[in-house]
Design a protein around this motif. Structure first.
Motif, mmCIF file in Angstrom:
data_model
loop_
_atom_site.group_PDB
_atom_site.id
_atom_site.type_symbol
_atom_site.label_atom_id
_atom_site.label_comp_id
_atom_site.label_asym_id
_atom_site.label_seq_id
_atom_site.Cartn_x
_atom_site.Cartn_y
_atom_site.Cartn_z
ATOM 1 N N HIS A 32 -0.904 7.786 -1.922
ATOM 2 C CA HIS A 32 -1.162 8.348 -0.589
ATOM 3 C C HIS A 32 -0.190 7.782 0.441
ATOM 4 C CE1 HIS A 32 -4.717 10.959 -1.093
ATOM 5 N NE2 HIS A 32 -4.830 10.266 -2.197
ATOM 6 N N GLU A 33 1.073 7.992 0.134
ATOM 7 C CA GLU A 33 2.205 7.718 1.023
ATOM 8 C C GLU A 33 2.526 6.246 1.204
ATOM 9 O OE1 GLU A 33 1.590 9.782 4.701
ATOM 10 O OE2 GLU A 33 1.685 11.773 3.786
ATOM 11 N N LYS A 34 1.798 5.342 0.537
ATOM 12 C CA LYS A 34 2.035 3.914 0.695
ATOM 13 C C LYS A 34 2.068 3.218 -0.665
ATOM 14 C CE LYS A 34 2.024 4.032 5.206
ATOM 15 N NZ LYS A 34 3.214 3.681 6.025
ATOM 16 N N LEU A 35 2.873 2.146 -0.744
ATOM 17 C CA LEU A 35 2.891 1.338 -1.951
ATOM 18 C C LEU A 35 1.685 0.411 -2.017
ATOM 19 C CD1 LEU A 35 6.660 0.279 -2.155
ATOM 20 C CD2 LEU A 35 5.473 1.905 -3.642
ATOM 21 N N LEU A 36 1.200 0.001 -0.853
ATOM 22 C CA LEU A 36 0.097 -0.959 -0.810
ATOM 23 C C LEU A 36 -0.832 -0.632 0.340
ATOM 24 C CD1 LEU A 36 0.417 -4.789 -1.338
ATOM 25 C CD2 LEU A 36 -0.942 -3.906 0.560
ATOM 26 N N HIS A 37 -2.113 -0.560 0.034
ATOM 27 C CA HIS A 37 -3.157 -0.424 1.045
ATOM 28 C C HIS A 37 -3.921 -1.745 1.098
ATOM 29 C CE1 HIS A 37 -2.935 4.049 1.484
ATOM 30 N NE2 HIS A 37 -2.444 3.937 0.267
ATOM 31 N N LEU A 38 -4.106 -2.281 2.288
ATOM 32 C CA LEU A 38 -4.831 -3.532 2.465
ATOM 33 C C LEU A 38 -6.076 -3.273 3.310
ATOM 34 C CD1 LEU A 38 -5.089 -6.635 2.254
ATOM 35 C CD2 LEU A 38 -3.696 -6.775 4.338
ATOM 36 N N ILE A 39 -7.235 -3.550 2.732
ATOM 37 C CA ILE A 39 -8.507 -3.426 3.449
ATOM 38 C C ILE A 39 -9.011 -4.826 3.759
ATOM 39 C CG2 ILE A 39 -10.854 -2.548 3.388
ATOM 40 C CD1 ILE A 39 -8.690 -0.359 3.359
ATOM 41 N N VAL A 40 -9.325 -5.081 5.030
ATOM 42 C CA VAL A 40 -9.852 -6.370 5.460
ATOM 43 C C VAL A 40 -11.172 -6.135 6.188
ATOM 44 C CG1 VAL A 40 -9.470 -8.419 6.893
ATOM 45 C CG2 VAL A 40 -7.554 -7.395 5.661
ATOM 46 N N VAL A 41 -12.207 -6.882 5.804
ATOM 47 C CA VAL A 41 -13.505 -6.813 6.477
ATOM 48 C C VAL A 41 -13.979 -8.227 6.761
ATOM 49 C CG1 VAL A 41 -14.141 -4.624 5.398
ATOM 50 C CG2 VAL A 41 -14.795 -6.769 4.292
ATOM 51 N N ASN A 42 -14.808 -8.374 7.801
ATOM 52 C CA ASN A 42 -15.411 -9.685 8.036
ATOM 53 C C ASN A 42 -16.734 -9.779 7.277
ATOM 54 O OD1 ASN A 42 -16.957 -7.950 9.611
ATOM 55 N ND2 ASN A 42 -17.237 -9.444 11.253
ATOM 56 N N ASP A 43 -17.342 -10.968 7.290
ATOM 57 C CA ASP A 43 -18.522 -11.184 6.472
ATOM 58 C C ASP A 43 -19.726 -10.361 6.922
ATOM 59 O OD1 ASP A 43 -17.339 -12.824 4.682
ATOM 60 O OD2 ASP A 43 -18.627 -14.560 5.033
ATOM 61 N N GLN A 44 -19.790 -10.012 8.209
ATOM 62 C CA GLN A 44 -20.895 -9.191 8.678
ATOM 63 C C GLN A 44 -20.664 -7.703 8.415
ATOM 64 O OE1 GLN A 44 -19.515 -11.749 10.774
ATOM 65 N NE2 GLN A 44 -21.099 -12.989 9.791
ATOM 66 N N LEU A 45 -19.480 -7.380 7.921
ATOM 67 C CA LEU A 45 -19.085 -5.993 7.642
ATOM 68 C C LEU A 45 -19.153 -5.114 8.891
ATOM 69 C CD1 LEU A 45 -20.697 -5.335 4.127
ATOM 70 C CD2 LEU A 45 -18.453 -6.281 4.693
ATOM 71 N N ASP A 46 -18.955 -5.730 10.056
ATOM 72 C CA ASP A 46 -18.891 -4.932 11.280
ATOM 73 C C ASP A 46 -17.474 -4.858 11.843
ATOM 74 O OD1 ASP A 46 -18.615 -7.497 12.252
ATOM 75 O OD2 ASP A 46 -20.480 -7.504 13.384
ATOM 76 N N GLN A 47 -16.520 -5.487 11.149
ATOM 77 C CA GLN A 47 -15.112 -5.332 11.477
ATOM 78 C C GLN A 47 -14.388 -4.829 10.229
ATOM 79 O OE1 GLN A 47 -13.223 -8.659 13.563
ATOM 80 N NE2 GLN A 47 -15.246 -9.458 14.080
ATOM 81 N N TYR A 48 -13.579 -3.814 10.416
ATOM 82 C CA TYR A 48 -12.921 -3.133 9.301
ATOM 83 C C TYR A 48 -11.490 -2.799 9.694
ATOM 84 C CZ TYR A 48 -11.747 0.856 6.265
ATOM 85 O OH TYR A 48 -11.126 1.721 5.405
ATOM 86 N N TYR A 49 -10.543 -3.143 8.818
ATOM 87 C CA TYR A 49 -9.137 -2.889 9.083
ATOM 88 C C TYR A 49 -8.496 -2.299 7.827
ATOM 89 C CZ TYR A 49 -10.347 -6.368 12.618
ATOM 90 O OH TYR A 49 -10.973 -7.060 13.623
ATOM 91 N N HIS A 50 -7.794 -1.190 8.017
ATOM 92 C CA HIS A 50 -7.038 -0.555 6.932
ATOM 93 C C HIS A 50 -5.564 -0.686 7.312
ATOM 94 C CE1 HIS A 50 -6.449 3.235 4.195
ATOM 95 N NE2 HIS A 50 -5.553 2.296 3.970
ATOM 96 N N LEU A 51 -4.859 -1.592 6.632
ATOM 97 C CA LEU A 51 -3.496 -1.935 6.998
ATOM 98 C C LEU A 51 -2.531 -1.573 5.878
ATOM 99 C CD1 LEU A 51 -4.257 -5.512 8.396
ATOM 100 C CD2 LEU A 51 -4.229 -3.355 9.667
ATOM 101 N N HIS A 52 -1.241 -1.516 6.236
ATOM 102 C CA HIS A 52 -0.208 -1.165 5.257
ATOM 103 C C HIS A 52 0.982 -2.117 5.406
ATOM 104 C CE1 HIS A 52 -2.425 2.685 5.896
ATOM 105 N NE2 HIS A 52 -2.515 2.551 4.597
ATOM 106 N N PRO A 53 0.891 -3.293 4.790
ATOM 107 C CA PRO A 53 2.036 -4.220 4.813
ATOM 108 C C PRO A 53 3.274 -3.576 4.205
ATOM 109 C CG PRO A 53 0.045 -5.316 4.025
ATOM 110 C CD PRO A 53 -0.268 -3.851 4.091
ATOM 111 N N GLU A 54 4.421 -3.956 4.726
ATOM 112 C CA GLU A 54 5.681 -3.404 4.257
ATOM 113 C C GLU A 54 6.336 -4.345 3.243
ATOM 114 O OE1 GLU A 54 6.980 -0.471 4.937
ATOM 115 O OE2 GLU A 54 5.360 0.094 6.317
ATOM 116 N N ARG A 55 7.025 -3.753 2.285
ATOM 117 C CA ARG A 55 7.757 -4.535 1.280
ATOM 118 C C ARG A 55 8.965 -5.190 1.929
ATOM 119 N NH1 ARG A 55 12.216 -3.966 -1.746
ATOM 120 N NH2 ARG A 55 12.242 -4.797 -3.895
ATOM 121 N N VAL A 56 9.094 -6.496 1.766
ATOM 122 C CA VAL A 56 10.232 -7.228 2.329
ATOM 123 C C VAL A 56 11.189 -7.708 1.243
ATOM 124 C CG1 VAL A 56 9.016 -7.950 4.415
ATOM 125 C CG2 VAL A 56 8.880 -9.374 2.355
ATOM 126 N N ARG A 57 10.706 -7.867 0.033
ATOM 127 C CA ARG A 57 11.531 -8.193 -1.132
ATOM 128 C C ARG A 57 10.695 -7.928 -2.367
ATOM 129 N NH1 ARG A 57 10.714 -12.876 1.542
ATOM 130 N NH2 ARG A 57 12.829 -12.766 2.332
#
Length: 271
Positions: free
Chosen positions: A93-118
């Motif tokens: 889906h257009e990305k090499l890596l999908h990064l999902i980050v959540v906090n312990d209460q599961l009330d913060q959610y982040y869908h990030l796409h780090p870029e390849r640097v090497r």
């Protein structure tokens, strides 16, 4: 022929035979590890390359991701079981890596796409508030086995600890974000059976997001079981999945409307 000539010939054959026996004996004798260059080379080759996958595919071991967060920067290293960088990834889906980050209460959610640097290394700058989190590194290696598992980490001097969360199922599955309303219709709440998640929203404003009509991420209450679900076709916000075990699950549905990605969260109980 004189007796001394016959004796000389017999002696010569005896000497040759003795040398041959010596060579055979020592060629077949076991050599301790590390003392024979040819044996050491074979062991190293067998340890780094495993053949026998149909279609010419080779497997060199599972992927081990290393995740670090320092001063607002996330760094991810991907290595195989021999410590070599893993860099042969499918575009998912257009990305090499999908990064999902959540906090312990599961009330913060982040869908990030780090870029390849090497080779095997990805980075992204993103500030997170102090707290306890879990990261899910979602990749598709072309020649290796990989299963997404949570990586726990803490930001800052937080008093929070990684503990079990307690979710409560929503009374209604209709949510509003930024004035936009989405309703989730669930075909079944029974574990072990196929489930369809049908999202009712204004599709006239729906735009493709990462090559699809939307994306859905599902976690169990402990944030250990991870599902990243894509639509059954690219144009409709209808998703198919399955909950293997009873329990409480949180669902984040991402849709892009009017140029903005909105995240609608739901909590359901599977019996």
């Amino acid at each position: 022929m004189k007796k001394w000539a016959i004796a000389a010939i017999v002696y010569l054959f005896a000497v040759i035979g003795g040398f041959n026996a010596y060579d055979v004996y020592f060629d077949n004798e076991e050599v301790p590890n590390g003392e024979a260059a040819s044996h050491g080379s074979n062991e190293q080759h067998i340890g780094t390359v495993v053949h026998g996958h149909e279609g010419g595919e080779e497997k060199t071991g599972d992927v081990t991701p290393n995740f670090t967060y320092n001063d607002g920067k996330i760094t991810i290293y991907l290595k195989d079981q021999n410590g070599n960088p893993v860099d042969d990834l499918e575009v998912n889906h257009e990305k090499l890596l999908h990064l999902i980050v959540v906090n312990d209460q599961l009330d913060q959610y982040y869908h990030l796409h780090p870029e390849r640097v090497r080779a095997g290394q990805f980075e992204i700058a993103y500030e997170l508030k102090d707290g306890a989190y879990k990261a899910f590194i979602d990749i598709k290696p072309k020649k290796l086995n990989y299963h997404v598992k949570p990586t726990a980490f803490t930001v800052g001097l937080s008093e929070e600890t990684h503990r079990q969360n307690h979710l409560k199922a929503d009374e209604t599955l209709k949510k509003t974000v930024d004035g936009r309303t989405t309703e989730m219709v669930v075909s079944s709440f029974e574990a072990g059976k196929p489930v369809t998640l049908d999202f009712k929203l204004d599709e006239s404003t729906l735009e493709p997001y990462l090559g699809a009509a939307g994306h859905v991420v599902i976690l169990d209450e402990e944030a250990n079981q991870y599902l990243h679900v894509h639509p059954h076709n690219e144009n409709e916000p209808i998703f198919e999945t399955q909950f293997d075990k009873p329990g409480t699950y949180k669902i984040w549905a991402e849709f892009k409307q009017e140029g903005k990605v909105r995240v609608f969260s739901f909590v359901i109980e599977i019996k």
